[in-house]
Design an enzyme around this catalytic site. Structure first.
Site, PDB file in Angstrom:
ATOM      1  N   GLU A 126     -16.614 -14.500   5.559  1.00 34.97           N
ATOM      2  CA  GLU A 126     -15.925 -13.584   4.638  1.00 34.97           C
ATOM      3  C   GLU A 126     -14.915 -12.743   5.414  1.00 34.97           C
ATOM      4  O   GLU A 126     -15.202 -12.312   6.515  1.00 34.97           O
ATOM      5  CB  GLU A 126     -16.949 -12.628   3.988  1.00 34.97           C
ATOM      6  CG  GLU A 126     -18.088 -13.349   3.306  1.00 34.97           C
ATOM      7  CD  GLU A 126     -19.194 -12.393   2.837  1.00 34.97           C
ATOM      8  OE1 GLU A 126     -18.954 -11.168   2.777  1.00 34.97           O
ATOM      9  OE2 GLU A 126     -20.295 -12.889   2.553  1.00 34.97           O
ATOM     10  N   LYS A 128     -13.327  -9.632   6.828  1.00 31.13           N
ATOM     11  CA  LYS A 128     -13.904  -8.302   7.048  1.00 31.13           C
ATOM     12  C   LYS A 128     -12.856  -7.284   6.612  1.00 31.13           C
ATOM     13  O   LYS A 128     -11.856  -7.062   7.299  1.00 31.13           O
ATOM     14  CB  LYS A 128     -14.265  -8.106   8.515  1.00 31.13           C
ATOM     15  CG  LYS A 128     -14.990  -6.791   8.772  1.00 31.13           C
ATOM     16  CD  LYS A 128     -15.554  -6.754  10.173  1.00 31.13           C
ATOM     17  CE  LYS A 128     -16.434  -5.538  10.404  1.00 31.13           C
ATOM     18  NZ  LYS A 128     -15.758  -4.270  10.242  1.00 31.13           N
ATOM     19  N   ASP A 130     -10.899  -4.006   5.885  1.00 34.49           N
ATOM     20  CA  ASP A 130     -10.787  -2.763   6.642  1.00 34.49           C
ATOM     21  C   ASP A 130     -10.644  -1.577   5.686  1.00 34.49           C
ATOM     22  O   ASP A 130      -9.563  -1.050   5.477  1.00 34.49           O
ATOM     23  CB  ASP A 130      -9.575  -2.856   7.574  1.00 34.49           C
ATOM     24  CG  ASP A 130      -9.661  -1.852   8.702  1.00 34.49           C
ATOM     25  OD1 ASP A 130     -10.688  -1.147   8.798  1.00 34.49           O
ATOM     26  OD2 ASP A 130      -8.698  -1.768   9.476  1.00 34.49           O
ATOM     27  N   TYR A 238     -19.737  -7.429  -1.638  1.00 39.63           N
ATOM     28  CA  TYR A 238     -20.168  -8.452  -0.688  1.00 39.63           C
ATOM     29  C   TYR A 238     -21.625  -8.339  -0.251  1.00 39.63           C
ATOM     30  O   TYR A 238     -22.113  -9.148   0.526  1.00 39.63           O
ATOM     31  CB  TYR A 238     -19.255  -8.480   0.545  1.00 39.63           C
ATOM     32  CG  TYR A 238     -19.092  -7.137   1.247  1.00 39.63           C
ATOM     33  CD1 TYR A 238     -20.179  -6.478   1.831  1.00 39.63           C
ATOM     34  CD2 TYR A 238     -17.840  -6.536   1.341  1.00 39.63           C
ATOM     35  CE1 TYR A 238     -20.020  -5.268   2.473  1.00 39.63           C
ATOM     36  CE2 TYR A 238     -17.675  -5.320   1.976  1.00 39.63           C
ATOM     37  CZ  TYR A 238     -18.774  -4.689   2.535  1.00 39.63           C
ATOM     38  OH  TYR A 238     -18.617  -3.487   3.163  1.00 39.63           O
ATOM     39  N   LYS A 326     -14.170 -10.174  15.432  1.00 37.27           N
ATOM     40  CA  LYS A 326     -13.010  -9.291  15.261  1.00 37.27           C
ATOM     41  C   LYS A 326     -11.695  -9.974  15.656  1.00 37.27           C
ATOM     42  O   LYS A 326     -11.661 -10.787  16.580  1.00 37.27           O
ATOM     43  CB  LYS A 326     -13.194  -8.033  16.125  1.00 37.27           C
ATOM     44  CG  LYS A 326     -14.427  -7.216  15.779  1.00 37.27           C
ATOM     45  CD  LYS A 326     -14.330  -6.540  14.438  1.00 37.27           C
ATOM     46  CE  LYS A 326     -13.504  -5.284  14.488  1.00 37.27           C
ATOM     47  NZ  LYS A 326     -14.242  -4.101  14.924  1.00 37.27           N
ATOM     48  N   CYS A 420      25.403  14.930   8.900  1.00 32.76           N
ATOM     49  CA  CYS A 420      25.397  13.540   8.452  1.00 32.76           C
ATOM     50  C   CYS A 420      26.460  12.766   9.221  1.00 32.76           C
ATOM     51  O   CYS A 420      27.481  13.325   9.612  1.00 32.76           O
ATOM     52  CB  CYS A 420      25.673  13.479   6.953  1.00 32.76           C
ATOM     53  SG  CYS A 420      25.602  11.809   6.267  1.00 32.76           S
ATOM     54  N   CYS A 422      28.351  10.694   7.963  1.00 34.97           N
ATOM     55  CA  CYS A 422      29.461  10.360   7.083  1.00 34.97           C
ATOM     56  C   CYS A 422      30.706  11.134   7.552  1.00 34.97           C
ATOM     57  O   CYS A 422      30.582  12.122   8.262  1.00 34.97           O
ATOM     58  CB  CYS A 422      29.117  10.671   5.619  1.00 34.97           C
ATOM     59  SG  CYS A 422      28.955  12.408   5.230  1.00 34.97           S
ATOM     60  N   CYS A 444      21.763  14.640   3.366  1.00 38.73           N
ATOM     61  CA  CYS A 444      23.168  15.030   3.399  1.00 38.73           C
ATOM     62  C   CYS A 444      23.508  15.604   2.030  1.00 38.73           C
ATOM     63  O   CYS A 444      23.022  15.137   1.013  1.00 38.73           O
ATOM     64  CB  CYS A 444      23.992  13.781   3.679  1.00 38.73           C
ATOM     65  SG  CYS A 444      25.739  13.964   3.352  1.00 38.73           S
ATOM     66  N   CYS A 450      30.197  11.713   0.084  1.00 34.98           N
ATOM     67  CA  CYS A 450      29.579  10.988   1.193  1.00 34.98           C
ATOM     68  C   CYS A 450      29.608   9.501   0.867  1.00 34.98           C
ATOM     69  O   CYS A 450      29.078   9.077  -0.145  1.00 34.98           O
ATOM     70  CB  CYS A 450      28.138  11.464   1.398  1.00 34.98           C
ATOM     71  SG  CYS A 450      27.193  10.430   2.541  1.00 34.98           S
TER      72      CYS A 450
HETATM   73  S1  IVH Z   1     -21.782  -6.966   5.316  1.00 40.14           S
HETATM   74  C1  IVH Z   1     -25.775  -5.304   7.024  1.00 40.14           C
HETATM   75  N1  IVH Z   1     -19.462  -7.985   4.642  1.00 40.14           N
HETATM   76  O1  IVH Z   1     -17.995  -3.830   7.995  1.00 40.14           O
HETATM   77  C2  IVH Z   1     -24.353  -5.745   6.918  1.00 40.14           C
HETATM   78  N2  IVH Z   1     -19.474  -5.879   5.735  1.00 40.14           N
HETATM   79  O2  IVH Z   1     -19.469  -3.233  10.599  1.00 40.14           O
HETATM   80  C3  IVH Z   1     -23.658  -5.165   5.779  1.00 40.14           C
HETATM   81  N3  IVH Z   1     -17.261  -4.875   5.999  1.00 40.14           N
HETATM   82  O3  IVH Z   1     -19.998  -1.136   7.062  1.00 40.14           O
HETATM   83  C4  IVH Z   1     -22.206  -5.350   5.803  1.00 40.14           C
HETATM   84  N4  IVH Z   1     -16.127  -6.486   5.024  1.00 40.14           N
HETATM   85  O4  IVH Z   1     -17.822  -1.474   5.788  1.00 40.14           O
HETATM   86  C5  IVH Z   1     -20.083  -6.948   5.226  1.00 40.14           C
HETATM   87  N5  IVH Z   1     -17.497  -8.985   3.944  1.00 40.14           N
HETATM   88  C6  IVH Z   1     -18.120  -7.966   4.521  1.00 40.14           C
HETATM   89  C7  IVH Z   1     -17.438  -6.847   5.019  1.00 40.14           C
HETATM   90  C8  IVH Z   1     -18.149  -5.815   5.629  1.00 40.14           C
HETATM   91  C9  IVH Z   1     -16.062  -5.316   5.621  1.00 40.14           C
HETATM   92  C10 IVH Z   1     -17.499  -3.601   6.717  1.00 40.14           C
HETATM   93  C11 IVH Z   1     -18.497  -2.693   6.040  1.00 40.14           C
HETATM   94  C12 IVH Z   1     -19.571  -2.465   7.043  1.00 40.14           C
HETATM   95  C13 IVH Z   1     -18.905  -2.809   8.335  1.00 40.14           C
HETATM   96  C14 IVH Z   1     -19.928  -3.294   9.296  1.00 40.14           C
END
Ligand code: IVH
Length: 702
Positions: A126, A128, A130, A238, A326, A420, A422, A444, A450
């Protein structure tokens, strides 16, 4: 296509103004229905769409932001603080894998633990996301508590804020959900919406955020949920916390259930066997990373079978059955070669860093925005410095810091230009918001004079609610501008009398005798103009159509207005006070008038325009002798015998004040078919409600 469904990018400034008024009225009505009456008339998703449309239009036309804009309002009852929420099942974090080898080790560890030999293990892969994680508690299918992760054991109760996110169902859909289930997932902000927010905030002087994650986090932690509601937040489900019964045998099945129950899960989720497949997924996702539209910082691999997850269990604070692989940071170092100032079409001055080209997250970067003078001072970034760059959310990279601030022979701090670029070399002024607050942005004041701003001003000048010159649309105007024929308003009127130019025009493709005659007639028809249109057409900052009408009525005639404007530009305190006394006119407008008329070139341009006109008509004064004079009126529902604009103009002519929302101050509500919350409020407050016919009978008699 009706105005309310036209794409924001296609709106002209005038249409945008009309749309913003409609949205302000409609959203105020829904706010009242939701917060006060607790009986929303539309879904959260539809409400969100209205809010976002309002925000998007404001981002495109910052000077149209209304004093009563939904984006400035604090509507809901504020929660006093966030109560702590104990997580029944802790919200843990994930172990990181920083290399392919660490992923190989992770899979091998699992195989050893489960005592599996060669058989392949299925994993979900999945993205991850942010953002920040949230826990949503559903009891009998109803969302009861929503909380942040906090320290993993205790989070903050942000239920009201989470409820404003359209992706989060208030009630679970479908069937088969356990009586108690906690859904977990990530709250995040899409990159484009984040960028639009920051841009608008920058122009309006509000706070900006460094990246979409901070933005999502800050937005979710607002004391006032109506602020969160205006933020473009989304949610991917998720994982889960406490449940009263098992509901799936695999992670994949759990995600499918989440979808059926009304959640959004990430479409890029895969189910794979074998380390090679995982690494392949990782590389493909990394290649697509920049185009996803939201920030991710890696891939999460999870053992698909839940019985195996249970057997694997946890080591300290992380599950043994999952790992976060990561991505390398999207950062790079390079040298700042110079700083250029970009002048926008409104006169905005944005410093841009010119960089030694460098690859950041797979994209070659040679420019970065420095936002404004304060940002340059904060970073103390100087030409020749090595800087740390980051691409985050926004496609435009940011400079995070100077890497070598102590390098010997470093140049002097960057001095932001005071004028400016111009040809007028106009002194730059600090930009103010419509509310009058000074912002960090500079602009400006060259306006029509201008070259960077001219064309925008001219387009505004001829637009429908300004001079509205028939036969002179944006295309024709642009052509005359490119030709050098029309660079100031007066030139338009001179063109209509310039035999040589008109002859040349007759020879052109697309022009003939008839269109030239029509153009001349269109221009001549506007040699007499109403004072409010005249003021509006000048394109003075913060002076929209409504303000222009107020000023026109307040001063009555052109001569009086110009005298007052001049006095204000000279710093005359009495003249300022006089303008301030006009209804709805505040410091921002007065300062804008002072800045505009304080410039000699603006004076010349206005004088030449006046000389080219036949007459500027005095403002029509609202009447005081009618049945509705001094009354506050709200129109709601569909009007069948006139348009909203007509109804408003007529009511104002008769001395009434037209408002968008019903309050105790409202005297009359004119309700047509389809009237909703406003009518309800009016009835509750005992306000006079009438039909359109009754209204016409009333004002017709005036
Ligand atoms: S599973 C016990 N799935 O990553 C594990 N986490 O470092 C539960 N995160 O706190 C998390 N995408 O904020 C999971 N597809 C994903 C995720 C995800 C982002 C974040 C989440 C978590 C952190 C863990």
């Amino acid at each position: 296509m009706p105005l309310d469904s036209r794409p924001v990018e296609d709106l002209t400034e005038q249409e945008a103004e009309v749309e913003l008024q409609r949205l302000a009225e409609e959203i105020a009505g829904h706010d009242a229905a939701y917060y006060r009456d607790e009986s929303p008339e539309i879904s959260d998703a539809d409400y969100d769409l209205l809010k976002r449309r309002n925000e998007a239009i404001e981002a495109r036309f910052p000077r149209l932001v209304r004093p009563d804009s939904p984006s400035r309002k604090v509507g809901a009852a504020p929660s006093t603080q966030f109560a702590p929420v104990q997580h029944g099942v802790p919200m843990l974090s994930l172990d990181n894998a920083m290399s392919d080898e660490e992923v190989v080790d992770f899979v091998a560890r699992i195989r050893r633990f489960l005592k599996l030999d060669d058989s392949d293990i299925a994993f979900t892969a999945e993205p991850k996301i942010d953002g920040l994680s949230a826990n949503l508690r559903y009891e009998k299918g109803v969302l009861t508590v929503g909380a942040t992760r906090g320290d993993g054991r205790t989070g903050e109760d942000v239920t009201a804020n989470l409820r404003t996110i359209a992706d989060i169902p208030q009630r679970l859909e479908g069937s088969g959900w356990p009586d108690l289930i906690e859904i977990r997932g990530e709250v995040y902000a899409p990159n484009d919406a984040f960028a639009a927010f920051n841009q608008a905030a920058e122009q309006g002087g509000g706070r900006t955020y460094a990246n979409p994650r901070n933005f999502a986090s800050g937005s979710l932690r607002q004391i006032d949920p109506s602020v969160t509601a205006r933020r473009p937040l989304k949610f991917f489900a998720y994982a889960w916390g406490e449940t009263s019964a098992p509901f799936a045998g695999t992670q994949r099945e759990a995600l499918e259930k989440f979808e059926q129950w009304g959640f959004v899960t990430n479409k890029r989720t895969g189910c794979l066997e074998g380390t090679d497949a995982l690494l392949d997924y990782y590389r493909r996702l990394e290649a697509d990373r920049a185009g996803l539209g939201y920030d991710i910082d890696g891939v999460v691999y999870k053992v698909d079978r839940l019985d195996w997850q249970t057997r694997l269990g946890f080591v300290s604070r992380s599950p043994r059955w999952a790992v976060a692989h990561k991505f390398p940071a999207q950062q790079a170092k390079t040298v700042l070669k110079g700083i250029d100032i970009q002048v926008g079409r409104t006169g905005s001055q944005t410093p841009v860093a010119r960089l030694e080209p460098v690859t950041v997250g797979g994209v070659v970067v040679q420019n970065a925005t420095l936002h404004n003078a304060d940002e340059i001072a904060r970073l103390d970034v100087r030409v020749g410095d090595t800087v740390l760059l980051q691409r985050a959310g926004d496609v435009i990279p940011q400079i995070l810091a100077v890497v070598d601030p102590d390098r010997p022979g470093r140049g002097a701090p960057y001095a932001f230009p005071t004028h400016c670029q111009c040809p007028l070399k106009t002194p730059l002024v600090r930009e103010t918001t419509a509310g009058g607050a000074e912002t960090v942005a500079r602009r400006c004041t060259g306006e029509f004079a201008c070259p960077f701003q001219r064309i925008e001003h001219l387009i505004h000048f001829v637009s429908r609610r300004a001079f509205d010159i028939e036969g002179l649309g944006v295309k024709q105007l642009q052509a005359f501008y490119d030709e050098g024929w029309v660079t100031e308003p007066a030139h338009i009127f001179q063109l209509a009398r310039d035999a040589a130019k008109l002859d040349a025009l007759r020879e052109r493709d697309g022009y003939g005798e008839t269109s030239v005659r029509n153009l001349v007639a269109g221009i001549d028809a506007r040699r007499t103009i109403a004072l409010d249109r005249f003021i509006y057409a000048l394109g003075i900052r913060h002076i929209g159509e409504t303000t222009a009408v107020t000023l026109a009525r307040g001063y009555g005639g052109y001569g009086t207005f110009l005298k007052a404007a001049d006095a204000i530009a000279q710093g005359d305190a009495a003249a300022r006070r006089e303008m301030d006394d006009l209804d709805q006119i505040g410091e921002a407008v007065i300062d804008a008038v002072a800045a505009y008329f304080g410039e000699a070139h603006n004076h010349r341009i206005v004088n030449e325009l006046v000389a080219a006109l036949d007459r500027i008509e005095d403002a029509e004064q609202p009447r005081a002798d009618t049945a509705v004079a001094g009354k506050t009126v709200v129109f709601t529902g569909t009007l069948e015998r006139m348009t909203r604009d007509e109804a408003k103009a007529q009511a104002e002519r008769l001395g009434a004040k037209v408002s968008g929302s019903v309050s105790k101050k409202t005297d009359i509500v004119v309700a047509g078919p389809g009237a909703g919350s406003k009518l309800k409020t009016a009835t509750e407050l005992g306000i006079t409600v009438m039909t359109e016919d009754e209204w016409i009978a009333l004002v017709g008699a005036s």
